[in-house]
Design a protein around this motif. Sequence first.
Motif, short mmCIF file in Angstrom:
data_model
loop_
_atom_site.label_atom_id
_atom_site.label_comp_id
_atom_site.label_asym_id
_atom_site.label_seq_id
_atom_site.Cartn_x
_atom_site.Cartn_y
_atom_site.Cartn_z
N LYS A 218 0.83 -1.22 0.00
CA LYS A 218 0.00 0.00 0.00
C LYS A 218 0.86 1.26 0.00
CE LYS A 218 -0.62 0.28 5.05
NZ LYS A 218 -1.63 0.29 6.15
N TYR A 219 2.12 1.17 0.43
CA TYR A 219 3.02 2.32 0.44
C TYR A 219 3.73 2.51 -0.90
CZ TYR A 219 2.46 2.23 5.52
OH TYR A 219 1.95 2.26 6.80
N HIS A 220 3.55 1.58 -1.83
CA HIS A 220 4.20 1.64 -3.14
C HIS A 220 3.31 2.43 -4.10
CE1 HIS A 220 6.30 -0.79 -6.61
NE2 HIS A 220 6.59 0.50 -6.62
N LEU A 221 3.80 3.55 -4.60
CA LEU A 221 3.00 4.46 -5.41
C LEU A 221 3.64 4.68 -6.77
CD1 LEU A 221 2.67 7.14 -2.59
CD2 LEU A 221 1.01 5.34 -3.09
N GLN A 222 2.83 5.10 -7.74
CA GLN A 222 3.35 5.49 -9.05
C GLN A 222 3.57 7.00 -9.06
OE1 GLN A 222 1.42 3.83 -12.49
NE2 GLN A 222 2.25 5.37 -13.86
N ALA A 223 4.80 7.41 -9.31
CA ALA A 223 5.16 8.83 -9.24
C ALA A 223 5.46 9.38 -10.62
CB ALA A 223 6.38 9.01 -8.34
N GLU A 225 3.95 9.91 -13.19
CA GLU A 225 3.32 9.23 -14.33
C GLU A 225 4.10 8.00 -14.80
OE1 GLU A 225 0.29 10.00 -16.57
OE2 GLU A 225 -0.05 10.42 -14.46
N TYR A 226 5.26 7.67 -14.20
CA TYR A 226 6.01 6.52 -14.71
C TYR A 226 6.85 5.83 -13.64
CZ TYR A 226 10.53 8.88 -14.46
OH TYR A 226 11.65 9.51 -14.00
N ALA A 227 7.30 6.54 -12.63
CA ALA A 227 8.33 6.03 -11.72
C ALA A 227 7.74 5.34 -10.50
CB ALA A 227 9.24 7.18 -11.28
N ASN A 228 8.62 4.68 -9.76
CA ASN A 228 8.26 4.05 -8.49
C ASN A 228 8.49 5.03 -7.35
OD1 ASN A 228 8.07 0.84 -9.11
ND2 ASN A 228 9.67 1.79 -10.36
N ALA A 229 7.61 5.00 -6.38
CA ALA A 229 7.79 5.81 -5.18
C ALA A 229 7.21 5.06 -4.00
CB ALA A 229 7.12 7.18 -5.33
N TRP A 230 7.76 5.34 -2.84
CA TRP A 230 7.25 4.76 -1.60
C TRP A 230 7.06 5.87 -0.59
CZ3 TRP A 230 10.58 2.32 -4.77
CH2 TRP A 230 10.29 1.00 -5.13
N TRP A 231 5.98 5.77 0.18
CA TRP A 231 5.87 6.60 1.36
C TRP A 231 6.44 5.79 2.51
CZ3 TRP A 231 5.72 11.27 2.98
CH2 TRP A 231 5.41 11.54 4.32
N VAL A 232 7.52 6.27 3.09
CA VAL A 232 8.20 5.57 4.19
C VAL A 232 7.66 6.14 5.49
CG1 VAL A 232 10.42 4.95 5.20
CG2 VAL A 232 10.23 5.27 2.72
N ASP A 233 6.82 5.37 6.14
CA ASP A 233 6.15 5.81 7.36
C ASP A 233 7.03 5.49 8.56
OD1 ASP A 233 4.28 5.35 9.78
OD2 ASP A 233 2.97 6.37 8.33
N LEU A 234 7.44 6.52 9.30
CA LEU A 234 8.36 6.32 10.41
C LEU A 234 7.72 5.50 11.53
CD1 LEU A 234 11.17 6.88 11.46
CD2 LEU A 234 10.35 9.06 12.38
N ASP A 235 6.44 5.71 11.79
CA ASP A 235 5.76 4.93 12.83
C ASP A 235 5.72 3.45 12.47
OD1 ASP A 235 5.30 7.16 14.41
OD2 ASP A 235 3.36 7.59 13.47
N ASP A 236 5.48 3.15 11.18
CA ASP A 236 5.47 1.77 10.72
C ASP A 236 6.85 1.14 10.87
OD1 ASP A 236 4.23 -0.54 9.30
OD2 ASP A 236 5.66 0.02 7.72
#
Length: 301
Positions: A218-223, A225-236
Amino acid sequence: GWPNSKTIFDVFPDGESVRRFIGDLGYREAYARGSYKIFANPNAFLPHLYSPRSVIKGSLPSHTFGRRLFSEKTFDLVNTLILTTGKEDEVWRALPETVEHSPRVEFRKINGTKYRIRLHRVRNGFPLVFSEMFHRGWRLIPVAVPEGKCGKPQPERDARRQVAPASADDIEAWCAQGLLSATGPDFISTAFHGVIQNQNLPTGSFWETWRLPALEEKYHLQANEYANAWWVDLDDLRTRFPHALKARPEGGADLELILEFTPQRFFYLGAGVSLVTLAGIVLFIAWSLLRRAPEREKSAS
């Protein structure tokens, strides 16, 4: 403006005006063949891995979003994560528009399917962008932070690289600040938008992550329009991966991640099965020859 836009040749009266305009933007002719020309700006490329400081969420082709994106005078692609696709779930809605503290990024490209990433001065959640075509097979895996050792600077000179090598003074300063984890004979780049490529970081074994959990999908996002991105949640991270965080004396933490294209594991497994099969065939042939040797000796006598 967009969407009622015109081509560049509708705006400028002749080719010379177009060339001057492109030159003023910092672009230079990189290739020409006949009437076709390609212009490039050597300072306008994205780092392979970076952590932007702001997030823009929208849905293309929304006219409102398009006007907002291209009309902002302070718009900086390197420091902006653009999210235009994806499910508007809890992660999407929780993403802040501004990241309070972006970490410093240090990474090593081990091969085309594996990267080692060390993030310094992590104080809050942050986005991490990987400038490769989006694929669900990419996984971000937190691992324990090993002890780093900075020795005598040995900057490599390689004219083929886009980013220049760091100077010995820069390397010494980064080591003192805890922003560089290892030195050696291999390439260390200059700090480009807060990112340092350090080819002296350890490679590790190809199986080091096989039994380790990755960040949730769920933290893996499309950035962008083409690239990979992650939201790195510090609490997680603190809850599920405390071993991947190492506290810094001045506050914040260092974080160790392995970025891996997990379908590559099937290649390694296939190669292993093939090697075992080949070894079995060779041993069987050798055993057969050795077993028949006495029979051939008796026949000869």
